[in-house]
Scaffold this motif. Structure first.
Motif, mmCIF file in Angstrom:
data_model
loop_
_atom_site.group_PDB
_atom_site.id
_atom_site.type_symbol
_atom_site.label_atom_id
_atom_site.label_comp_id
_atom_site.label_asym_id
_atom_site.label_seq_id
_atom_site.Cartn_x
_atom_site.Cartn_y
_atom_site.Cartn_z
ATOM 1 N N TRP A 165 -10.751 -6.640 0.517
ATOM 2 C CA TRP A 165 -10.152 -5.946 -0.693
ATOM 3 C C TRP A 165 -10.587 -4.771 -1.472
ATOM 4 N N ASN A 166 -11.800 -4.563 -1.221
ATOM 5 C CA ASN A 166 -12.452 -3.083 -1.695
ATOM 6 C C ASN A 166 -11.740 -2.153 -0.796
ATOM 7 N N TRP A 206 -9.111 -2.422 0.907
ATOM 8 C CA TRP A 206 -7.169 -2.265 0.528
ATOM 9 C C TRP A 206 -6.951 -1.671 -0.777
ATOM 10 N N THR A 207 -7.736 -1.800 -1.862
ATOM 11 C CA THR A 207 -7.886 -1.187 -3.188
ATOM 12 C C THR A 207 -7.938 0.293 -2.980
ATOM 13 N N TYR A 244 -4.973 1.831 -1.230
ATOM 14 C CA TYR A 244 -3.669 1.551 -1.940
ATOM 15 C C TYR A 244 -3.364 2.522 -3.349
ATOM 16 N N LEU A 245 -4.502 2.457 -3.993
ATOM 17 C CA LEU A 245 -4.758 3.280 -5.036
ATOM 18 C C LEU A 245 -5.046 4.762 -4.824
ATOM 19 N N LEU A 268 -14.797 1.783 -6.107
ATOM 20 C CA LEU A 268 -14.452 1.116 -7.302
ATOM 21 C C LEU A 268 -14.870 1.769 -8.621
#
Lengths: 209, 81
Positions: A77-78, A80-81, A84-85, A103
């Motif tokens: 998820w790190n 992907w985040t 995506y961002l 993050l």
């Protein structure tokens, strides 16, 4: 939300090409496959001499498998985040260049479309040409340049930014020739000239051209 | 070489239910902090409310399944002999 004004319209949001994720996906696949490798290793290594299990080995193994997958889930998820961002966003007024490097590391730059001086696309190699991705460099009136690498469809984005820039420049010129504006200022010019029909001619006549 | 060293080593790590419970608690705490940080990012830097709901749903459901699996096997391990 991204710092877009209320009257600002988002035209397009562009992300990096999916190819940049390939390396991370391979790492994830290896991480998921790690328990299988470990399972083989358990038969080779004398595990029972290192670990003293007080209960079922299967239950303990399954517990560690789920624990490992939880770590991989968070790691995934790190990735992907971050992917995506990390965007290049074109609105009807500005271009946003948002770099989500981690993050807790984020850089957001924005610049007005009418301040853009040059847009350059940098595509290198057979892979970038065939898969249609590459770097895009946006030069502004200030000395700072904005470079975004591995953007998908860079030529399309360049075309869009150029069109937006042309539209903005045309709009800014239209303000001075708008008929409503001319009607308001016309009485000032009536002393010297008669009011003609078109706005453009109006200005010309008042100036005596 | 490594195998012979391991076989001659005279120490053992006791894998007790308490040991697994400690691992479970550490991972659960870490995942909750991670979820809060991740949600903050998606809420503040995402592009829409629907996206936030989808991301929350997928992430939290996945995390729930994994933590649930850990809890089930922890329980099974603690009652097994």
């Amino acid at each position: 939300m991204i710092e877009v004004e209320a009257d600002e319209k988002i035209i397009r949001v562009v992300r990096r090409h999916w190819i940049v994720l390939v390396g991370d996906i391979l790492v994830l696949i290896c991480a998921i496959a790690m328990p299988v490798i470990l399972l083989v290793a358990l038969h080779i290594l004398p595990v029972e001499k290192i670990f003293a299990f007080s209960g079922s080995t299967f239950d303990a193994g399954s517990f560690f498998l789920f624990a490992w997958l939880t770590v991989v889930w968070m790691f995934g998820w790190n990735i992907w985040t971050k992917y995506y961002l990390n965007v290049l966003m074109v609105t009807d007024k500005r271009v946003f260049d948002i770099d989500q490097e981690g993050l807790f590391k984020r850089k957001s730059a924005s610049f007005r479309i009418d301040r853009i001086q040059n847009v350059t696309v940098d595509q290198k190699g057979i892979l970038q040409t065939l898969l249609d991705f590459g770097g895009i460099r946006i030069e502004t009136a200030s000395e700072e340049n904005f470079v975004t690498l591995y953007i998908a469809h860079p030529y399309e984005i360049k075309k869009l930014i150029n069109e937006m820039q042309d539209g903005t420049l045309d709009k800014s010129q239209e303000v001075h020739l708008h008929p409503d504006t001319l009607e308001r200022i016309a009485p000032l010019g009536d002393q010297t000239t008669t009011a003609p029909s078109s706005g453009g001619n109006n200005l010309m006549n008042r100036d005596g051209l | 070489m490594i195998m012979s060293l391991l076989s001659t080593a005279n120490f053992q790590i006791p894998v007790t239910p308490m040991f697994l419970m400690v691992i479970f608690c550490i991972l659960a705490a870490a995942s909750i902090i991670h979820a809060v940080v991740l949600r903050y990012h998606w809420r503040n830097y995402g592009n829409g409310a629907l996206e936030l709901v989808m991301i929350n749903l997928i992430y939290l459901v996945g995390l729930g399944i994994l933590l649930g699996g850990m809890a089930i096997f922890l329980f099974a391990y603690s009652i097994s002999k």
